[in-house]
Write an enzyme that holds these catalytic residues in place. Structure first.
Site, PDB file in Angstrom:
ATOM      1  N   LEU A 404      -3.218   0.947   5.766  1.00 57.24           N
ATOM      2  CA  LEU A 404      -4.334   1.612   5.095  1.00 57.24           C
ATOM      3  C   LEU A 404      -4.911   0.681   4.041  1.00 57.24           C
ATOM      4  CD1 LEU A 404      -1.990   4.494   4.984  1.00 57.24           C
ATOM      5  CD2 LEU A 404      -4.264   4.968   5.842  1.00 57.24           C
ATOM      6  N   ASP A 405      -6.239   0.699   3.935  1.00 53.48           N
ATOM      7  CA  ASP A 405      -6.877  -0.295   3.054  1.00 53.48           C
ATOM      8  C   ASP A 405      -6.922   0.128   1.597  1.00 53.48           C
ATOM      9  OD1 ASP A 405      -8.720   1.682   3.467  1.00 53.48           O
ATOM     10  OD2 ASP A 405     -10.446   0.347   3.383  1.00 53.48           O
TER      11      ASP A 405
END
Length: 525
Positions: A404-405
């Site tokens: 996940l960024d």
């Protein structure tokens, strides 16, 4: 994305080292997104009848434009119930049934009406499949209902002509049509809910914008008439009408719909703002950079449309299998006809042939896979999880690691107190919370509001401060009960604290006589 709460700002108030990283939307690859003539700003999603939408290319459900399944089902239901009450199931009279002379003739008449009206979406769909030389789900359903209906009418006629009893399939024919109509209605409803996610996005953008003219006067215009280069004024608490760059004014802007981050982002001249985000306490003057289908929200809406218009691997496989099943069912039915004609007689052979075709009708195959896929993507969209590629959704079952960024993707979107720590035996935890909420009284800053809400939830009354002053770039200080307190950022305090700080949290330190007496960690869960 769902977190569209309005925040006010507190201009000189800075606790902790907030990472206000700016999003660079200029680097989004617009070229890869097909938005041909999609001006979402002018779309009225509320008036879309999703039950009648043409979900072409929906893995075998490209034929759903042959009328509203809801309407057809509801009108067919009384007819169907009447048939079920007067016709036995496989020659077995059920306890709730009423059989009377010529009941089979009445059933035949009602079944004819049901076949013509209730069966229309299926045989029209089958016609489309044959025109495209790809018989599949609709062809199989049509085959099942047509054979069971036609043979049942023949059975009734044969009874009165020959005097012999021939079993009919009106019960099976009726349940087949009703269950298929109901299933397709549920599926269309699930698909329509993805449109509701688009509607929710469209509602984030206000209908009108305040355009600043050359003489500094303000003109209110519909958002659809905004041009690139126009300067608009966004008041405190309003949603930003279009993507642009701030040319005047300072504020905090809630971009949770885009980033998932709960903390409003500090914005100054030169910073970008996104249409649909919520302005805090300051007035902003924004130069428009993107409008219509090029805007951020329109691109997200287009992604939802694309995801709903795609078939997943499972749907494609289901459609292929339905195609094979059509040919297999016809071949097996013909083999059954020939074999039973040899070993028994023609009436027996016909019964086995009809039974084969009715049983081959793919209730589960035809409804389960498209329904689950449509439902999962629409549920996701309503919660801010947009599926760009349905194949990716299916592949997640094989995933071991998800990258996940940003933390905002995993958090609740609500900024709150995570921990309160004591550094002085003179004070209890409740007293520290009372001091924290007292010194923050009157501030509209999101950190202050979180502390005040926390104190209210704990039932703790804030300490009454005689005076409160802002320490520029550090925090606040105030006087209460003859003592002077400061609430400052960890960076401003400048010394290490003996406490475990929750990951990603912002720390504010309560200081008395230059010594930390307590600290509060704030962040998103």
């Amino acid at each position: 994305m769902s977190n569209n709460k309005k925040h006010s700002s507190h201009s000189h108030h800075n606790h902790g080292d907030m990472d206000h990283s700016k999003m660079d939307h200029s680097q989004m690859d617009h070229s890869k997104m097909d938005h041909s003539q999609m001006d979402h700003s002018k779309m009225d999603h509320s008036k879309m009848n999703h039950s009648e939408m043409d979900h072409g290319a929906m893995g075998g459900h490209a034929h759903h434009h042959h009328g509203s399944f809801k309407e057809i089902f509801l009108k067919s239901l009384p007819l169907g119930i009447a048939i079920l009450l007067i016709t036995p199931m496989m020659d077995i009279q059920l306890p709730f049934q009423i059989i009377f002379p010529y009941a089979d003739v009445v059933a035949a008449v009602l079944a004819t009406i049901l076949y013509i009206y209730g069966g229309k979406p299926f045989y029209m769909g089958a016609k489309d499949e044959f025109n495209s030389k790809a018989p599949g789900m609709m062809s199989l359903i049509t085959l099942g209902i047509t054979v069971s209906y036609a043979y049942s009418v023949y059975a009734v006629a044969a009874r009165y002509v020959t005097g012999e009893h021939v079993m009919d399939f009106f019960f099976e024919f009726t349940t087949l049509i009703l269950i298929m109509l109901l299933g397709h209605w549920i599926e269309m409803k699930a698909l329509g809910e993805a449109g509701d996610a688009q509607k929710a996005l469209a509602e984030l953008v206000p209908k009108d914008a305040h355009v600043v003219l050359e003489d500094d006067s303000i003109e209110t215009r519909p958002v659809s008439e905004l041009q690139i280069g126009d300067v608009i004024r966004v008041q405190a608490g309003e949603n930003v009408p279009a993507d642009g760059i701030i040319i005047r004014g300072e504020s905090r802007v809630n971009e949770a719909l885009v980033t998932g981050e709960s903390k409003p982002i500090e914005k100054n001249p030169g910073d970008e703002v996104i249409g649909g985000s919520t302005n805090g306490g300051g007035v902003l003057y924004v130069e428009i950079k993107q409008t219509g289908d090029k805007s951020f929200i329109s691109q997200v809406q287009a992604l939802i449309s694309q995801a709903q218009g795609q078939s997943s691997r499972a749907e494609n496989l289901a459609q292929k299998v339905a195609g094979w099943l059509f040919y297999i069912a016809v071949i097996v039915a013909l083999i059954a006809l020939v074999i039973w004609m040899v070993i028994a007689d023609v009436p027996t052979a016909v019964i086995f042939t009809v039974t084969t075709l009715v049983i081959a009708c793919p209730h589960a195959l035809g409804l389960a896979i498209p329904l689950v896929t449509a439902r999962s993507t629409s549920l996701g969209a309503s919660r801010g999880l947009l599926v760009k590629d349905r194949d990716a959704l299916e592949l997640t079952t094989k995933a071991d690691v998800i990258v996940l960024d940003k933390t905002g993707t995993l958090t609740t979107g609500e900024f709150k107190v995570l921990d309160v720590e004591l550094f002085n035996d003179k004070y209890t935890k409740d007293e520290i919370v009372a001091l924290l909420s007292g010194i923050e009284g009157g501030s509209s800053h999101p950190i202050a509001q979180s502390i005040i809400s926390y104190a209210e939830q704990q039932g703790i009354r804030p300490v009454s401060f005689d005076s409160i002053d802002v320490i520029s770039g550090a925090g606040v200080e105030g006087q209460a009960n003859g003592h002077r307190y400061q609430l400052i950022s960890q960076k401003s305090y400048g010394r290490n604290l003996d406490m475990d700080i929750p990951k990603g949290a912002t720390l504010s330190v309560l200081v008395e006589n230059d010594q930390a007496i307590g600290a509060v960690a704030l962040g998103d869960e």
